[in-house]
Design a protein around this motif. Structure first.
Motif, PDB file in Angstrom:
ATOM      1  N   ARG A   1      40.781  28.125  83.072  1.00 19.24           N
ATOM      2  CA  ARG A   1      40.527  26.978  82.230  1.00 19.24           C
ATOM      3  C   ARG A   1      40.606  25.719  82.984  1.00 19.24           C
ATOM      4  O   ARG A   1      41.670  25.250  83.149  1.00 19.24           O
ATOM      5  CB  ARG A   1      41.654  26.903  81.059  1.00 19.24           C
ATOM      6  N   LEU A   2      39.715  25.514  83.783  1.00 18.44           N
ATOM      7  CA  LEU A   2      39.684  24.358  84.790  1.00 18.44           C
ATOM      8  C   LEU A   2      40.065  22.914  84.261  1.00 18.44           C
ATOM      9  O   LEU A   2      40.342  22.080  85.253  1.00 18.44           O
ATOM     10  CB  LEU A   2      38.285  24.452  85.467  1.00 18.44           C
ATOM     11  N   LEU A   3      39.754  22.669  83.126  1.00 22.94           N
ATOM     12  CA  LEU A   3      39.836  21.389  82.635  1.00 22.94           C
ATOM     13  C   LEU A   3      41.033  21.233  81.431  1.00 22.94           C
ATOM     14  O   LEU A   3      41.318  20.258  80.973  1.00 22.94           O
ATOM     15  CB  LEU A   3      38.714  20.867  81.671  1.00 22.94           C
ATOM     16  N   GLU A   4      41.949  22.138  81.435  1.00 24.84           N
ATOM     17  CA  GLU A   4      42.972  22.275  80.626  1.00 24.84           C
ATOM     18  C   GLU A   4      43.831  20.883  81.084  1.00 24.84           C
ATOM     19  O   GLU A   4      44.331  20.864  82.216  1.00 24.84           O
ATOM     20  CB  GLU A   4      43.615  23.503  80.603  1.00 24.84           C
ATOM     21  N   PRO A   5      44.537  20.078  80.387  1.00 31.05           N
ATOM     22  CA  PRO A   5      44.573  20.193  78.674  1.00 31.05           C
ATOM     23  C   PRO A   5      43.465  19.628  78.077  1.00 31.05           C
ATOM     24  O   PRO A   5      43.577  19.341  76.867  1.00 31.05           O
ATOM     25  CB  PRO A   5      45.904  19.488  78.560  1.00 31.05           C
ATOM     26  N   PHE A   6      42.667  18.883  78.758  1.00 31.66           N
ATOM     27  CA  PHE A   6      41.350  18.137  78.010  1.00 31.66           C
ATOM     28  C   PHE A   6      40.489  18.945  77.462  1.00 31.66           C
ATOM     29  O   PHE A   6      39.679  18.456  76.356  1.00 31.66           O
ATOM     30  CB  PHE A   6      40.590  17.161  79.282  1.00 31.66           C
ATOM     31  N   SER A   7      40.412  20.142  77.819  1.00 30.27           N
ATOM     32  CA  SER A   7      39.413  21.140  77.400  1.00 30.27           C
ATOM     33  C   SER A   7      39.895  22.481  77.592  1.00 30.27           C
ATOM     34  O   SER A   7      40.355  22.993  78.738  1.00 30.27           O
ATOM     35  CB  SER A   7      37.807  21.145  77.833  1.00 30.27           C
TER      36      SER A   7
END
Length: 320
Positions: free
Chosen positions: A123-129
């Protein structure tokens, strides 16, 4: 990827010349290349909840900013602490704070890059996605990658110890070979998915909604092919450059069973598994006169690992 690969990537970066930029460069690169895996502590939770926590927040953009800063501060403190105690090695280069920080970022950023290359997901964009990303390019433990990394580091170290002015060349050559290897595997994956999609449509009259070329150990020219539509799923084997052999057996993954999914959402392990799973499969089984639901993932159907990637949940009636 496995932590040996991450460590060797950090060491290779150092042997390519970065280790001469500042004192503590090599340990900083190696530790930084592994530090996002601090989320491994999630396994202490037990059950399958750790699947929903791995390769998430510690691999995302906030962590990529903060973790190198944390490591940088620790390494600066360590150098000063050794100096005060008179235990600082005489051969260590002076610590350049700017270069040390830069190397901490370089090593740390290499981690999610190499994790993305396999089919486990990140999940490369965690916590934004919470979106999962998959490279489907190389197996999670790739022996050929090990060979290239070890050869590059070892030959470079040997040349350095012998005082050869070209000691960086083996590491740089190894790095170039690894880039080409990964690129070639990406092309194989793309070709495999394209041809398998066509084969499924031709053989079964089904247009698959998802086709995944799952890398396999050692045989980098092959892929375990996984496909599915809204109801059905199947598998096959691809061998480069263009051989596709599909398994004639087709199953139903039951992911459209809204009643069963509603029940599973009440179980914390099943909920975590479904969040993590890319290609979930649900089946019911009778065990000791009680019916249970079993969640698995197509990517991990190998008998050697399938027990680690499935959840057994009693039905609502049995749970009571």
């Amino acid at each position: 990827m496995d932590n040996l690969t991450h460590s060797l990537v950090g060491a290779l970066l150092g042997q390519a010349g970065l280790k001469r930029k500042t004192g503590l460069a090599m340990p900083t690169l190696i530790i930084a290349a592994n530090i996002p895996d601090i989320d491994a502590i999630a396994v202490l939770l037990g059950g399958d909840e750790h699947l929903a926590l791995r390769r998430g927040i510690t691999h995302g953009p906030i962590a990529m900013v903060l973790l190198p800063l944390l490591l940088w501060g620790i390494m600066l403190w360590y150098d000063r602490w050794q100096t005060k105690r008179g235990a600082r090695p005489e051969k260590r280069l002076p610590v350049d704070a700017k270069w040390l920080l830069m190397l901490a970022y370089i090593g740390c950023l290499s981690h999610p890059l190499f994790d993305w290359f396999n089919s486990y997901g990140i999940r490369l964009l965690e916590p934004f996605s919470s979106q999962w990303f998959y490279g489907d390019t190389i197996f999670i433990i790739d022996i050929w990658l090990w060979c290239a990394l070890i050869a590059g580091v070892w030959l470079s170290l040997r040349g350095e110890r012998r005082g050869q002015p070209s000691w960086r060349v083996p590491a740089i050559t190894s790095m170039a070979a690894i880039i080409l290897y990964i690129f070639a595997n990406g092309l194989i994956t793309g070709r495999a998915e394209q041809l398998t999609g066509r084969a499924v449509q031709s053989q079964f009259g089904i247009v698959p909604a998802m086709v995944v070329a799952n890398p396999v150990p050692v045989q980098f020219w092959k892929r375990e092919m996984l496909w599915r539509d809204s109801n059905h799923y199947g598998q096959g084997v691809f061998s480069a450059p263009d051989q596709v052999v599909l398994d004639p057996k087709i199953g139903q993954h039951e992911m459209s069973n809204t009643f069963a999914l509603a029940e599973l959402s009440k179980d914390k392990n099943a909920k975590a598994f479904l969040f993590w799973s890319r290609m979930p499969v649900l089946r019911e089984e009778l065990r000791e006169e009680s019916k249970v639901r079993i969640l698995s993932d197509q990517r991990f159907g190998n008998p050697l690992v399938q027990d680690r990637f499935r959840v057994v949940v009693p039905t609502e009636q049995d749970a009571k």
